[in-house]
Design an enzyme around this catalytic site. Structure first.
Site, short mmCIF file in Angstrom:
data_model
loop_
_atom_site.label_atom_id
_atom_site.label_comp_id
_atom_site.label_asym_id
_atom_site.label_seq_id
_atom_site.Cartn_x
_atom_site.Cartn_y
_atom_site.Cartn_z
N LEU A 180 0.88 -1.17 0.00
CA LEU A 180 0.00 0.00 0.00
C LEU A 180 0.92 1.22 0.00
O LEU A 180 1.91 1.25 0.74
CB LEU A 180 -0.89 0.02 1.24
CG LEU A 180 -2.04 -0.99 1.31
CD1 LEU A 180 -2.71 -0.94 2.68
CD2 LEU A 180 -3.07 -0.72 0.22
N ASP A 181 0.61 2.20 -0.83
CA ASP A 181 1.49 3.37 -0.87
C ASP A 181 1.36 4.19 0.42
O ASP A 181 0.49 3.94 1.25
CB ASP A 181 1.25 4.21 -2.12
CG ASP A 181 -0.16 4.80 -2.19
OD1 ASP A 181 -0.66 5.26 -1.15
OD2 ASP A 181 -0.75 4.81 -3.28
N LYS A 182 2.23 5.18 0.57
CA LYS A 182 2.31 5.94 1.81
C LYS A 182 0.97 6.56 2.20
O LYS A 182 0.60 6.60 3.38
CB LYS A 182 3.38 7.03 1.68
CG LYS A 182 3.57 7.87 2.92
CD LYS A 182 4.61 8.96 2.71
CE LYS A 182 4.72 9.86 3.93
NZ LYS A 182 5.68 10.97 3.72
#
Length: 268
Positions: free
Chosen positions: A129-131
């Site tokens: 999952l991206d930031k």
């Protein structure tokens, strides 16, 4: 509540080492892959260990990560026996603002901070999952299980709740499912439905059956829609449920098996 390691961790017993009579017929693999399959480290970490001269196989120092190795071979790292470790399967409710990596070159806080002092062995994220994204993120040291879940042919649904900066209409929902071309890739959702709306924005439930980098954000941006929040709430039949932000728990045996289907079954 966050769980500690120890007796609370689900342990899928590792495969018993092959007997000598069987070892000669077993298929060999590259040494780095064998280390990874034993749940000791990632493939890239294993390659570094081997090249640094820290790994011996049947007493012999090996520096080639691709050196053909029997899965049942006696392996030592820094002169310490490196047998197969118990498998670990975890789920985390990732908060926004953390990076999904073990080490960040820019010094940003990573998801591994949430496992500090838990006494866990090496584990790796299964997917990312991206930031700016939140929600359900899996971890394991079982590379075959992780590969089965991540394989495109698994077509494992991933469900997201997405807050957008506008009020959707049926046309927008249809276009999300039809998809758009971006960078030569077709980005499309398996389904898109409205969950609820306010005066100026709304929440959608978007289901993907494939995983492309930042797929939902890129898809919606191409449709001139901005994402305010993005939360993954389910992977296959496994739902985030009431797990609090920053908390993690161990998967039970049924959950582990359900995620591995249909391409892989958890080994006993």
């Amino acid at each position: 509540m966050q769980q500690s390691a120890g007796d609370l961790l689900l342990t899928i017993p590792p495969r018993r080492p092959a007997r000598k009579a069987e070892a000669s017929t077993q298929r060999t693999h590259g040494l780095a892959r064998v280390l990874s399959k034993r749940g000791l480290c990632s493939r890239s970490q294993a390659e570094t260990l081997v090249r640094d001269g820290r790994v011996r196989v049947d007493g012999k120092l090996i520096r080639d990560p691709e050196s053909r190795t029997h899965p049942a071979a006696r392996i030592a790292i820094d002169d310490t026996a490196a047998g197969e470790v118990a498998r670990r399967y975890l789920m985390l409710n990732k908060p926004r603002g953390l990076v999904t990596t073990a080490n960040d070159e820019r010094g940003r806080e990573t998801v591994y901070a949430l496992f500090a002092d838990a006494g866990l062995p090496w584990i790796a994220p299964v997917g990312r999952l991206d930031k700016a994204s939140e929600g359900l993120l899996l971890f394991s040291n079982d590379s075959e299980w992780a590969a089965a879940i991540s394989a495109p042919e698994s077509q494992l649904d991933k469900t997201y709740h997405v807050q957008i900066d506008r009020l959707p209409d049926p046309d927008l929902l249809a276009r999300i499912q039809v998809g758009v071309r971006d960078g030569g890739e077709l980005l499309a959702a398996k389904s898109a439905t409205e969950l609820r709306r306010g005066e100026k924005n709304a929440w959608l439930e978007i289901v993907l059956d494939e995983g492309r980098n930042r797929q939902i954000r890129r898809l919606l941006a191409a449709l001139d829609v901005s994402v305010l929040r993005l939360v993954r709430v389910a992977i296959g039949s496994l739902r985030l449920g009431a797990l609090g932000k920053g908390e993690w728990r161990v998967l039970d045996e049924d959950e582990v098996r359900a995620l591995a289907r249909p391409t892989e079954q958890v080994r006993r």
